[in-house]
Design an enzyme around this catalytic site. Structure first.
Site, short mmCIF file in Angstrom:
data_model
loop_
_atom_site.label_atom_id
_atom_site.label_comp_id
_atom_site.label_asym_id
_atom_site.label_seq_id
_atom_site.Cartn_x
_atom_site.Cartn_y
_atom_site.Cartn_z
N ARG A 1 15.25 8.24 10.48
CA ARG A 1 15.48 9.47 9.71
C ARG A 1 16.81 10.14 10.09
O ARG A 1 17.50 10.68 9.24
CB ARG A 1 14.32 10.45 9.92
CG ARG A 1 13.07 10.01 9.16
CD ARG A 1 11.84 10.75 9.61
NE ARG A 1 11.93 12.17 9.35
CZ ARG A 1 11.28 13.10 10.05
NH1 ARG A 1 10.50 12.76 11.04
NH2 ARG A 1 11.41 14.36 9.75
N ARG B 1 18.69 15.81 -0.63
CA ARG B 1 19.01 15.01 0.56
C ARG B 1 20.24 14.15 0.37
O ARG B 1 20.67 13.48 1.29
CB ARG B 1 17.84 14.09 0.89
CG ARG B 1 16.67 14.87 1.38
CD ARG B 1 16.02 14.19 2.54
NE ARG B 1 14.95 15.07 2.98
CZ ARG B 1 14.22 14.89 4.03
NH1 ARG B 1 14.42 13.85 4.80
NH2 ARG B 1 13.29 15.73 4.36
N ARG C 1 6.19 17.66 18.74
CA ARG C 1 5.80 18.62 17.67
C ARG C 1 4.32 18.55 17.29
O ARG C 1 3.75 17.48 17.10
CB ARG C 1 6.66 18.34 16.45
CG ARG C 1 6.33 19.19 15.25
CD ARG C 1 7.47 19.34 14.31
NE ARG C 1 7.94 18.10 13.72
CZ ARG C 1 9.00 18.04 12.91
NH1 ARG C 1 9.68 19.12 12.63
NH2 ARG C 1 9.37 16.89 12.41
N LYS D 1 14.20 23.50 10.94
CA LYS D 1 14.32 23.98 9.55
C LYS D 1 12.99 24.54 9.04
O LYS D 1 12.95 25.62 8.45
CB LYS D 1 14.79 22.78 8.74
CG LYS D 1 14.96 22.95 7.29
CD LYS D 1 15.81 21.82 6.69
CE LYS D 1 15.39 20.41 7.04
NZ LYS D 1 14.23 19.91 6.33
N ARG E 1 2.11 15.03 13.19
CA ARG E 1 2.40 14.31 11.94
C ARG E 1 2.54 12.83 12.22
O ARG E 1 3.14 12.44 13.21
CB ARG E 1 3.69 14.84 11.32
CG ARG E 1 3.45 16.00 10.40
CD ARG E 1 4.71 16.67 9.97
NE ARG E 1 5.84 15.78 9.78
CZ ARG E 1 7.04 16.18 9.41
NH1 ARG E 1 7.26 17.46 9.20
NH2 ARG E 1 8.04 15.35 9.26
P1 AMP Z 1 10.27 15.83 6.03
O1 AMP Z 1 8.94 16.50 6.13
O2 AMP Z 1 11.30 16.68 5.34
O3 AMP Z 1 10.75 15.30 7.32
O4 AMP Z 1 10.07 14.55 5.06
C1 AMP Z 1 9.20 13.48 5.40
C2 AMP Z 1 9.51 12.25 4.56
O5 AMP Z 1 9.37 12.58 3.16
C3 AMP Z 1 10.95 11.73 4.68
O6 AMP Z 1 11.11 10.87 5.78
C4 AMP Z 1 11.11 10.99 3.35
O7 AMP Z 1 10.41 9.76 3.37
C5 AMP Z 1 10.38 11.91 2.38
N1 AMP Z 1 11.26 12.94 1.76
C6 AMP Z 1 11.24 14.28 2.01
N2 AMP Z 1 12.15 14.92 1.24
C7 AMP Z 1 12.74 13.98 0.47
C8 AMP Z 1 13.77 14.01 -0.54
N3 AMP Z 1 14.40 15.14 -0.90
N4 AMP Z 1 14.13 12.84 -1.12
C9 AMP Z 1 13.54 11.70 -0.78
N5 AMP Z 1 12.57 11.58 0.17
C10 AMP Z 1 12.17 12.71 0.78
#
Ligand code: AMP
Length: 222
Positions: free
Chosen positions: A174, A89, A128, A14, A163
């Site tokens: 996740r 989400r 990654r 994404k 990361r």
């Molecule tokens: P990502 O970079 O999208 O994988 O997000 C990393 C982490 O940020 C996730 O595992 C959540 O802990 C938090 N996170 C990201 N987007 C959201 C969202 N829309 N609502 C709640 N937590 C989020």
């Protein structure tokens, strides 16, 4: 151009596809994860608590999410449309977002679901690497996604970083969180007639091509 929401399981590509759209169509790419990582990088106790929650793989509280998002989409560069990555989400966030859009006189636009199988996603997560400067994404385990020089970005020479939340345990939580909370959104948007689908199991070029057809209504300029 319409606003775009990208919905996908973790490591579906994404972020990469959003970056490609940003480069070609000059739309701001709003990654909720990046907004949160930025907010969690300070020394305050709020920032530190946020960092701990994120490392656990759990979702962050809606009030924090909505306040970061509101500030970002009110910036002038979002007036002509933006790409939303990692939000909403779950259904609660989708409903809160609709209220926010109505208040700001903005429209939802197109919701695009990016499909990837769990096996492919796991490989992408554990290998990654992201450029700390221009955010180009590489993968140590996928030949065509490796940088020419290990640890260095091909595009800008920046330093590649892993990361801290890209590990197998966090990935499993996740992925499960996605299936339970986020996947029901697909039905929600399908019922509204806003949902489009793109398969990113094969290659990012094929997926990008499909994505472009959706956002331009079938016409692409190359
Ligand atoms: P990502 O970079 O999208 O994988 O997000 C990393 C982490 O940020 C996730 O595992 C959540 O802990 C938090 N996170 C990201 N987007 C959201 C969202 N829309 N609502 C709640 N937590 C989020």
């Amino acid at each position: 151009m319409d606003n775009i929401i990208l919905i996908a399981p973790p490591a579906a590509g994404k972020g990469t596809l959003a970056h490609m759209l940003h480069e070609k169509y000059a739309l701001p790419h709003i990654s909720m994860g990046d907004l949160l990582r930025e907010a969690s990088s300070g020394d305050s106790s709020e920032a530190k608590n946020l960092a701990i929650e994120m490392q656990s793989g759990r979702l962050i509280a809606d009030d924090i999410i909505l306040s970061l998002l509101t500030k970002r989409i009110m910036m002038p560069d979002c007036e002509q449309g933006y790409i939303l990555d990692g939000f909403p989400r779950d259904i609660d966030q989708a409903i809160a977002y609709e209220k926010l859009l109505a208040k700001l006189n903005k429209s939802l636009g197109k919701v695009i679901s990016i499909y990837v199988s769990e096996d492919v996603a796991m490989k992408r997560v554990t290998g990654r690497m992201i450029c700390s400067n221009c955010h180009t994404v590489y993968n140590a385990y996928i030949e065509e996604s490796q940088p020419r020089v290990a640890g260095i970005c091909d595009e800008c020479g920046g330093h590649l970083e892993k990361r801290s939340d890209d590990n197998v345990e966090t990935f499993r939580i996740r992925f499960q969180t996605y299936l339970e909370n986020t996947a029901p959104l697909l039905q929600y948007y399908e019922k509204q007639g806003n949902l489009y689908q793109v398969n990113n199991d094969i290659s990012k070029e094929l997926a990008f091509n499909e994505l472009e057809k959706i956002i331009t209504g079938g016409e692409t300029n190359d």
